[in-house]
Design an enzyme around this catalytic site. Structure first.
Site, PDB file in Angstrom:
ATOM      1  N   ARG A  33      94.685 126.531 -77.813  1.00 58.62           N
ATOM      2  CA  ARG A  33      93.536 125.983 -77.176  1.00 58.62           C
ATOM      3  C   ARG A  33      94.327 125.746 -75.543  1.00 58.62           C
ATOM      4  O   ARG A  33      93.837 125.850 -74.560  1.00 58.62           O
ATOM      5  CB  ARG A  33      92.918 124.960 -77.624  1.00 58.62           C
ATOM      6  CG  ARG A  33      91.992 125.338 -78.494  1.00 58.62           C
ATOM      7  CD  ARG A  33      91.228 124.222 -79.198  1.00 58.62           C
ATOM      8  NE  ARG A  33      90.111 124.450 -79.945  1.00 58.62           N
ATOM      9  CZ  ARG A  33      89.518 123.864 -80.874  1.00 58.62           C
ATOM     10  NH1 ARG A  33      90.098 122.829 -81.175  1.00 58.62           N
ATOM     11  NH2 ARG A  33      88.492 124.417 -81.525  1.00 58.62           N
ATOM     12  N   LYS A 204      77.631 129.273 -96.148  1.00 66.24           N
ATOM     13  CA  LYS A 204      76.004 128.962 -96.328  1.00 66.24           C
ATOM     14  C   LYS A 204      75.351 129.839 -95.473  1.00 66.24           C
ATOM     15  O   LYS A 204      75.413 130.017 -94.285  1.00 66.24           O
ATOM     16  CB  LYS A 204      75.815 127.566 -96.117  1.00 66.24           C
ATOM     17  CG  LYS A 204      76.131 126.897 -97.122  1.00 66.24           C
ATOM     18  CD  LYS A 204      75.965 125.233 -96.798  1.00 66.24           C
ATOM     19  CE  LYS A 204      76.448 124.127 -97.548  1.00 66.24           C
ATOM     20  NZ  LYS A 204      76.395 122.916 -97.003  1.00 66.24           N
TER      21      LYS A 204
END
Ligand code: ADP
Ligand code: MG
Length: 402
Positions: A33, A204
């Site tokens: 980053r 999920k």
């Protein structure tokens, strides 16, 4: 845009995402980053501007010490100063407060070509609330605002969104990283070469509902892997044993499959799975059809037939979007599916396809497999990229346009 702004003699307030992982001693374990923000910082310095950097690190408000105070030692941006100075080849000044008298003094004294890093924006309780007074204080330090923190662009915080209000049009812009993220995502969303294939995995269905719904509006192929596949398979009457299933999403899964059919999207579920008798790296494993998993066993990766079917679709694609690993790749015995798909995406890219990988875990997987430079674009924005692809307006981007 960066190129439309003349930074000469100006002070630029640059919001970056230096929220890097640190070890126990505060050493940076992955500086991706920080590196990603360097082109923006260098450009401003090269043009004769000065840079005032704002970033958050971790969640200091959530993880206060037992006495209620901020855990400065753990969350200070001082951890970044040495490495950032090295990368930039010049000494970075550090202000031990995010805002206030000392920050003002140091910002005022800042000369062209100099860099000042202010302390963790989240030390201020107003940051995450989008506080105006706080944002105004930051705005007063500089002439120009640059937001290069794509990873937090989906948050309406003081330093990512509110602060932009205090800069006129023409004095605020996305940095190069944010611009690249937006351009690459737009390539997939608005002008993809076809066939366009989306690969979606992860744990999920419920995390990815909006993404799946949106994708069905414009992709040609949708490949489903990871834990979420079993909710789809069960919704079709398959037997999934002890695999991860969201019982309350079975109806939604059926609807998504119906929508795919209606829209003519080729939606593939994994034909077979690597199944295990426990959720553990040393579990017993075997391969089974994904809709005939015995009780006591769970699907933890896509199987060889699924890999072959998915890879064939990927190799025929001209645009590929990938979010979410195909299995529990953190454990070696269940990493094969994710690895094979990463390799297929890399091969397709080598043949001229455009590929974008987004999502915290997917990016970690591709990076760990050494394939990050073999895909067209690796997004640095996990949740932010997901929201962008879902078609949401990101506050950090919207604020620059007002
Ligand atoms: P991303 O961060 O790329 O968006 P997610 O956070 O949605 O991805 O999902 C990643 C997680 O999904 C990983 O921790 C992985 O172990 C888990 N996962 C993948 N496949 C399965 C599976 N079959 N059963 C349980 N968990 C799974
Ligand atoms: Mg994740």
């Amino acid at each position: 845009m960066m190129k439309d702004i003349d930074f000469k003699g100006k002070k630029a307030l640059v919001r970056v995402d230096f929220n890097v992982p640190l070890d126990e001693e505060g050493n940076i374990t992955d500086d991706t980053r920080i590196r990603a923000a360097l082109p923006t910082i260098r450009h401003i310095l090269d043009q004769g501007g000065a840079v005032i950097l704002l970033s958050h690190l971790g969640r200091p408000q959530k993880k206060r010490k037992a006495d209620g105070s901020i855990d400065v030692e753990r969350f200070t941006l001082r951890h970044i100063v040495g490495h950032l100075s090295e990368l930039l080849g010049r000494e970075v000044q550090f202000c031990p407060e995010p805002v206030g008298e000392q920050a003002r003094r140091m910002a005022t004294a800042l000369q062209p070509g100099e860099v000042l890093l202010l302390e963790n924006t989240r030390f201020e309780p107003g940051e995450e609330k989008g506080d105006e007074a706080l944002a105004r204080q930051w705005a007063e330090l500089a002439d120009v605002y640059v937001n290069d923190a794509f990873g937090t662009a989906h948050r309406a915080h003081a330093s990512t969104a509110t602060v932009a209000k205090f800069f006129p049009k023409g004095a605020k812009t996305m940095g190069f990283l944010m611009q690249a993220e937006v351009e690459n995502a737009n390539k997939v969303l608005h002008s993809p070469e076809r066939p366009l294939t989306a690969i979606v995995g992860g744990a999920k269905v419920s995390d990815k509902i909006l993404l799946l719904e949106r994708l069905l509006d414009f992709v040609d192929n949708l490949l489903i892997g990871g834990g979420m596949a079993y909710t789809f398979i069960k919704s079709q009457g398959g037997q999934v044993g002890n695999s991860l299933v969201e019982e309350d999403r079975l109806e939604l899964a059926r609807q998504l499959l119906a929508k795919a059919e209606e829209k003519g999207v080729r939606m593939l579920l994994p034909l077979d799975s690597v199944i295990a008798d426990r959720f553990a790296a040393d579990a017993q494993t075997k391969v089974a059809p994904s809709d005939a998993i015995p009780d006591g066993w769970m699907g933890l990766d896509i199987g060889p037939d699924a890999i072959a079917a998915f890879s064939a679709v990927i190799m025929d694609s001209k645009t590929i979007l990938w979010n979410g690993p195909m299995g529990v790749f953190e454990m070696e015995p269940f990493a094969k599916g994710t690895k094979a798909i990463a390799e297929a995406v890399a091969r397709a890219t080598g043949q001229g396809a455009f590929s974008l990988v987004g999502g915290g875990d997917s990016v970690a997987a591709v990076t760990r497999m050494g394939l990050a430079d073999k895909v067209s674009f690796v997004s640095t924005g996990g949740g932010a990229m997901l929201e962008f692809l879902e078609g949401k307006t990101l506050p950090g981007i919207a604020a620059l346009q007002d």
